[in-house]
Each structure stands twice: as C-alpha cells, then as structure tokens.
Write a protein that holds these residues in place. Structure first.
Motif, PDB file in Angstrom:
ATOM      1  N   SER A 165     -36.793 -10.132 -17.909  1.00  0.00           N
ATOM      2  CA  SER A 165     -36.219  -9.332 -18.993  1.00  0.00           C
ATOM      3  C   SER A 165     -34.743  -9.657 -19.073  1.00  0.00           C
ATOM      4  O   SER A 165     -34.189 -10.363 -18.223  1.00  0.00           O
ATOM      5  N   SER A 166     -34.068  -9.123 -20.095  1.00  0.00           N
ATOM      6  CA  SER A 166     -32.632  -9.344 -20.209  1.00  0.00           C
ATOM      7  C   SER A 166     -31.878  -8.650 -19.087  1.00  0.00           C
ATOM      8  O   SER A 166     -30.778  -9.068 -18.714  1.00  0.00           O
ATOM      9  N   ASN A 184     -34.337 -16.639 -13.268  1.00  0.00           N
ATOM     10  CA  ASN A 184     -35.780 -16.467 -13.403  1.00  0.00           C
ATOM     11  C   ASN A 184     -36.519 -17.778 -13.658  1.00  0.00           C
ATOM     12  O   ASN A 184     -37.609 -18.005 -13.101  1.00  0.00           O
ATOM     13  N   ASP A 185     -35.959 -18.655 -14.499  1.00  0.00           N
ATOM     14  CA  ASP A 185     -36.680 -19.875 -14.828  1.00  0.00           C
ATOM     15  C   ASP A 185     -36.640 -20.902 -13.691  1.00  0.00           C
ATOM     16  O   ASP A 185     -37.269 -21.948 -13.794  1.00  0.00           O
ATOM     17  N   GLU A 186     -35.928 -20.607 -12.615  1.00  0.00           N
ATOM     18  CA  GLU A 186     -35.890 -21.493 -11.458  1.00  0.00           C
ATOM     19  C   GLU A 186     -36.804 -21.020 -10.331  1.00  0.00           C
ATOM     20  O   GLU A 186     -36.972 -21.730  -9.337  1.00  0.00           O
ATOM     21  N   PRO A 201     -27.891  -7.977 -14.817  1.00  0.00           N
ATOM     22  CA  PRO A 201     -27.955  -9.318 -15.394  1.00  0.00           C
ATOM     23  C   PRO A 201     -27.105 -10.323 -14.627  1.00  0.00           C
ATOM     24  O   PRO A 201     -26.355  -9.964 -13.728  1.00  0.00           O
ATOM     25  N   ARG A 202     -27.218 -11.593 -15.027  1.00  0.00           N
ATOM     26  CA  ARG A 202     -26.371 -12.642 -14.480  1.00  0.00           C
ATOM     27  C   ARG A 202     -24.922 -12.390 -14.894  1.00  0.00           C
ATOM     28  O   ARG A 202     -24.663 -12.032 -16.036  1.00  0.00           O
ATOM     29  N   THR A 212     -22.350 -13.008 -22.876  1.00  0.00           N
ATOM     30  CA  THR A 212     -23.196 -12.060 -23.611  1.00  0.00           C
ATOM     31  C   THR A 212     -23.177 -10.662 -23.000  1.00  0.00           C
ATOM     32  O   THR A 212     -23.936  -9.797 -23.433  1.00  0.00           O
ATOM     33  N   LEU A 213     -22.316 -10.426 -22.006  1.00  0.00           N
ATOM     34  CA  LEU A 213     -22.318  -9.159 -21.292  1.00  0.00           C
ATOM     35  C   LEU A 213     -21.555  -8.075 -22.057  1.00  0.00           C
ATOM     36  O   LEU A 213     -20.619  -8.357 -22.787  1.00  0.00           O
TER      37      LEU A 213
END
Length: 301
Positions: A165-166, A184-186, A201-202, A212-213
């Motif tokens: 999720s975001s 997540n994609d790693e 979040p990152r 984007t935070l």
C-alpha cells in the motif's frame, strides 16, 4: 498509535503479494555486504537483496536542508554503537533528534513481539532488557484489533501477511545475519528471513528525500535508516512532517559520521518510544503513550 488511516476506503485496496525473485542484484559498492549467489534451478537458502546503491532511480533532490541548531551530545553504547542527540533546524521548523548509530558488523536488528493489547507503553523497558538490547524503538503499524499491519517475522515466527500500500511500502529484515532495508517490489519472499518488519512510507531513497510525502501534519516520528553498506541508524524526531523527516535524514552532515541512503518511517505519534542502554549499564527509557504491537531492537552480536 493505532492506524486510524485503516478506516479510509482507500486502504480497502491493500492486497497480499507473491512474486518470483529476479535474477539477482550485483554489488559494485566497495565494502557492501556480500549477497548469496542466485541459483535459478535450486531453492534458495537466503534471498539476494540489493544495496541502496542499486535501488530505483533517485527521487529529485529536495531544496529543504536541515542544519544543527545545537551541539551534538553523544553517549557510547555497547557494541561500538553511539547515541547522538541534538536540535536541528530548517528554514521553517526545528526538531529534537535522538539517533542511535551502529555498525552491522558488530550489532544486529531484532524484532520484538508484544502481543498484549493492555501492556502499556512501559512494556518497552523489560522487553529490551530481557532481549539484551542496547537500543530500540517502537516498530510497525497495527490494526484496531491489535493484529499486525503487514508481515512481521520474529525469530523466524511469522505473523500477518505481506502487504502492499502507499503506507506500507518497505521493510527492515535480517537475512543470513545481515540487515537489509528493502522496498516492496524488491522483497524476494520469506525464505531465510529471520526478522522482518513492514512499515512505511519510504522517507529517503538513493540518498534523496521522497518528494511525495505530506508536509502539513507534524507529529513525533520514528525511523530506521542505512548508508547502504554497514552503517545503520534508528531514532526519533520531536517533531516534524513526513516530508520534513525525509529532508532531515537526507541533509548532508546532519547525522554524525553517516550519510543516509535509505530511510523508512515506523509508527509514530503516541507510539513513539526509545530505549538505550549505555556503556556503563545505565538505562534511558522513554516509553510511548500507548501500547504497541512490536519493537525494533539493536542487539550486540
């Protein structure tokens, strides 16, 4: 802080994910941790994770920089770790920073489960003490029923499910006795993972703050960060926005003797807690205001 964001309809889109490992991640950064060789025709005993140097392309550089607004007060901890405390200031705000920096050659990360929903914030002290931790902070998010939000692995025991999720966008984990901070994609699956905590979040990727935070909501924050090689940090910031925290951690020279390549937000607000055991055996415990489900501890090897 129970994750009230879960009540929003957008999080109904959270899904569990399974996918096949990529062919492997080469490591060219000097001093980077060794990664297990991929064997496509055989079952892996441990996944091969990338360093921050081999992450996705860096986000755009932020123009917001933080600087020291006070002297740095440093305390030696066992295992060669150090706790640093100082005031930092940007053009628009200031914050109190408490950070523990350590080397993964001398210390490891461990997830401590705390399954009692009535334990109170003070549970951090006996949990850290009994685990032999030299430092620790509160961990990941959890549902109103006190179940974990995302996947948690504590000493090989799995709780919850891998989540995308975001909000839940990365994880800190231990594989083959080495810590990793992955997006997540790693994630290459649970094989060989002894400790894992999903959160988000990152905050920082490739040495640059995420763009984007949110910049409008200030709160007490908790984070975990790495230089992409052997240096790691856990800490708390009183207080800033998520975007402000990303800017702070990516500001050159702010963290003593450490350049952050990646950073991940942990649960904050009322959940924020910090524990430190000094070199002479004294304990510094700053419990959170609420009960939390898990903690992230630094333990000597």
């Amino acid at each position: 802080m129970k994750n009230v964001v879960l009540l929003l309809p957008a999080l109904l889109l959270i899904q569990c994910a399974r996918f096949s490992p990529p062919t492997g991640y080469p490591s060219s950064q000097p001093g980077a941790p060794p990664y297990p060789a991929q064997q496509p025709t055989q079952a892996l005993t441990a996944p091969a994770y990338p360093t921050a140097a081999h992450a996705a392309p860096s986000p755009a550089t932020s123009s917001v920089s933080w600087q020291h607004a006070s002297s740095v007060r440093s305390t030696s901890l066992p295992g060669g770790a150090e706790m640093h405390e100082f005031t930092a200031r940007s053009a628009t705000e200031s914050a109190q920073v408490s950070v523990v920096i350590f080397e993964s050659t001398r210390c490891a990360l461990r997830v401590l489960d705390q399954p009692s929903s009535h334990a109170g914030g003070g549970a951090i002290t006996p949990l850290m003490r009994n685990s032999g931790a030299i430092a620790g902070v509160n961990g990941g998010f959890f549902h109103p029923d006190f179940s974990t939000l995302g996947l948690m692995i504590c000493d090989g025991r799995k709780t919850g499910q891998f989540t995308r999720s975001s909000l839940i966008s990365g994880a800190v984990l231990m594989v083959a006795n080495e810590p990793y901070l992955v997006w997540n994609d790693e994630f290459l699956g649970e094989t060989g993972v002894a400790q894992m905590l999903q959160a988000g979040p990152r905050l920082v990727d490739g040495g640059q703050p995420m763009t984007t935070l949110n910049r409008t909501k200030n709160a007490v924050r908790t984070f975990v960060a790495t230089d992409g090689v052997r240096r790691w940090a856990i800490g708390t910031v009183h207080s800033t926005s998520l975007a402000g925290l990303g800017d702070l951690l990516a500001s050159p020279g702010l963290l003593p003797d450490m350049t952050v390549q990646r950073a991940l937000n942990l649960d904050g607000g009322h959940s924020t807690a910090l524990y430190v055991r000094t070199g002479d055996g004294q304990e510094i415990s700053r419990p959170g205001w609420s009960t939390v489900r898990n903690y992230l501890a630094v333990v000597p090897r």
